[in-house]
Design an enzyme around this catalytic site. Sequence first.
Site, PDB file in Angstrom:
ATOM      1  N   HIS A 106       0.805  -1.230   0.000  1.00 39.67           N
ATOM      2  CA  HIS A 106       0.000   0.000   0.000  1.00 39.67           C
ATOM      3  C   HIS A 106       0.834   1.275   0.000  1.00 39.67           C
ATOM      4  O   HIS A 106       0.505   2.255   0.681  1.00 39.67           O
ATOM      5  CB  HIS A 106      -0.966   0.007   1.182  1.00 39.67           C
ATOM      6  CG  HIS A 106      -2.027  -1.045   1.122  1.00 39.67           C
ATOM      7  ND1 HIS A 106      -2.516  -1.550  -0.068  1.00 39.67           N
ATOM      8  CD2 HIS A 106      -2.711  -1.698   2.105  1.00 39.67           C
ATOM      9  CE1 HIS A 106      -3.453  -2.454   0.185  1.00 39.67           C
ATOM     10  NE2 HIS A 106      -3.575  -2.576   1.488  1.00 39.67           N
ATOM     11  N   HIS A 175      -9.788   1.651   0.498  1.00 39.57           N
ATOM     12  CA  HIS A 175      -9.689   0.486   1.378  1.00 39.57           C
ATOM     13  C   HIS A 175     -10.771   0.525   2.469  1.00 39.57           C
ATOM     14  O   HIS A 175     -10.487   0.242   3.637  1.00 39.57           O
ATOM     15  CB  HIS A 175      -8.297   0.435   1.996  1.00 39.57           C
ATOM     16  CG  HIS A 175      -7.822  -0.935   2.352  1.00 39.57           C
ATOM     17  ND1 HIS A 175      -8.521  -1.766   3.214  1.00 39.57           N
ATOM     18  CD2 HIS A 175      -6.728  -1.641   1.970  1.00 39.57           C
ATOM     19  CE1 HIS A 175      -7.858  -2.897   3.363  1.00 39.57           C
ATOM     20  NE2 HIS A 175      -6.770  -2.850   2.608  1.00 39.57           N
ATOM     21  N   GLU A 309     -11.662  -4.009  -3.055  1.00 42.53           N
ATOM     22  CA  GLU A 309     -10.675  -3.021  -3.467  1.00 42.53           C
ATOM     23  C   GLU A 309     -10.464  -3.135  -4.974  1.00 42.53           C
ATOM     24  O   GLU A 309      -9.734  -4.005  -5.450  1.00 42.53           O
ATOM     25  CB  GLU A 309      -9.364  -3.253  -2.726  1.00 42.53           C
ATOM     26  CG  GLU A 309      -9.492  -3.271  -1.213  1.00 42.53           C
ATOM     27  CD  GLU A 309      -8.311  -3.949  -0.554  1.00 42.53           C
ATOM     28  OE1 GLU A 309      -7.173  -3.475  -0.743  1.00 42.53           O
ATOM     29  OE2 GLU A 309      -8.525  -4.973   0.133  1.00 42.53           O
TER      30      GLU A 309
END
Length: 344
Positions: A106, A175, A309
């Site tokens: 991420h 997210h 996602e």
Amino acid sequence: MALVLMEEFGEVPGEGRVQKWILKSSNITVEIITLGCIITAIKCKGKNGEVNDIVLGYDDLEGYLANPKYFGAVVGRVANRIAKGRFVVDGKDYQLAINNGPNSLHGGLRGFSKVIWGSEGVEGGVRLTLTSPDGDQNYPGEVQASVTYTLEGDTLSIQYQAHSTRTTPINLTNHSYFNLAGQGSADIYDHEVSINAATYLPVDDVMIPTGEVRPVAHTPFDLRRPVLIGPRLKEVPGPGFDHNFCLSSPGDTWTERVCARVFHPASGRVLEVSTTQPGVQFYTANFLDGSFKGKGGASYPKHSAFCLETQNWPDAVNQASFPDALLRPEEEYRHVTRFTFSTA
């Protein structure tokens, strides 16, 4: 279009003030803060008219400053995992910080989810902007990114755009962790899910795709027809779903299409997701353990939420057979994802 309001949410010492934007339609209220473009609340009605907040999160800025599980955040530059935090662009090796086992996750230690974005109201929503400098988290190129949230009727749209001064990998997603029974509910075992994907990506023991694109047919990953999440989790290897479902093949035109639907029979709430992205990561909150105190003091245990996602395939920058992961200076990164809320 939605009513758009803005209020102060707090201040990060040395970095600036954080605003909260509130989008209201007749049935839905969405709250977004400028730290990490985080969706802090989605409040919607059930079939009997009861209103619940259906996303996990925290009551105050302090919780979101830590936010180790990325509740509600836009993650980047690259969502999901990059194997060993390494990639090559234009013949140069790049090494990122390792923050998820042996991998980079991420965007690294201080990715897009950890910084304050600029913001301005737009019709029915808010546009958030960020300049990520060349070398940020050791990624090449200065990136100008924007995320625009708009609420129209029962649909929340998220538009992602970016440009870069140098070729760089980029993969943006939101997210949010959903529980259609209401945040703080114990689990999602009574939710029904369907995902319109004929293939998925198997992963190795550190959650990196093996490179195989495997048909879902005759496997627990066949979600093309609605299945109850609780019983299906017992069939999935490992702690639960944390896998990319392939919505298109490399080289396909990325047109918007419905990719997933989740239904909670008790409340009647339905979430439908559409996107232009080539994949969707279905994650069943396998790594929540009840140690985080969320909104209203709620405890968030394992399997207490799900994420959908929408994104490029994980580790695509290192896998030549996957969809192109690179943004070049002459190109524009542009994708849209829409969440539509209803009752049945």
